[in-house]
Design an enzyme around this catalytic site. Structure first.
Site, PDB file in Angstrom:
ATOM      1  CB  SER A  97      -0.975   0.023   1.181  1.00 59.42           C
ATOM      2  OG  SER A  97      -0.302   0.288   2.387  1.00 59.42           O
TER       3      SER A  97
ATOM      4  CE  LYS B 142      -2.967   2.275   4.690  1.00 59.30           C
ATOM      5  NZ  LYS B 142      -2.649   1.321   3.668  1.00 59.30           N
TER       6      LYS B 142
END
Length: 175
Positions: free
Chosen positions: A39, A82
């Site tokens: 990701s 993230k």
């Protein structure tokens, strides 16, 4: 014999102090985390080992584009890594062309690996609370992030730290 006892007691206290300081440092100041999954490609790769700062973010607001490690709300044994895109109090929206808007202004950023195909919840404006952040994976089309209802905006209490140093395989500071 009395001096040996004092020396031994001093040595024991010294080791207790050293191990106590090391424990506190590792528990409250710096931690290690491994990247699991794609990701954050191209910035981070699956298997990268990172150091995270678990201390300073508690005393100031995070900056846009910092990489954070946070607890997934539905499984506290799972951490996500993230990038911060939206800050507390801001309104975030992603249009059908994959453009990110912060408070109605186009965000000029270069961290995304590709154009966002699915804006998810951010197709509609999301106004962040006083302690909430909007986060995205750099591999925008292969990331569960704040666009996903299961992740949503991340509260400051979920954040474990900010990633700042890659240990392996390529040692260096993170941008």
């Amino acid at each position: 014999m009395k001096n040996i006892g004092k020396s031994l007691l001093g040595l024991v206290l010294y080791f207790v102090l050293i191990f106590g300081a090391a424990y506190l440092f590792g528990h409250f100041v710096v931690g290690q985390v491994a990247v699991d999954g794609p990701s954050m490609n191209d910035t981070l790769q699956d298997g990268d080992r990172l150091l995270m700062n678990k201390f300073t973010y508690r005393f100031k607001q995070l900056d846009r584009y910092q990489i954070v490690v946070f607890k997934y709300a539905y499984d506290t044994d799972t951490d996500y890594i993230k990038r911060v895109i939206g800050l507390p109090g801001e309104t975030v929206q992603i249009d059908d062309d994959g453009n990110i808007y912060i408070d109605g202004e186009l965000l000029e950023e270069h961290y995304g690996k590709e154009v966002i195909e699915d804006p998810g919840m951010a197709a509609d404006e999301i106004t962040l609370g006083d302690d909430e952040y909007f986060v995205l994976g750099d591999n925008r089309n292969n990331s569960s992030d704040s666009r996903d209802a299961d992740v949503g905006p991340v509260s400051k209490s979920q954040i474990k730290g900010t990633a700042w140093l890659r240990l392996t395989p390529n040692f260096g500071l993170l941008k």
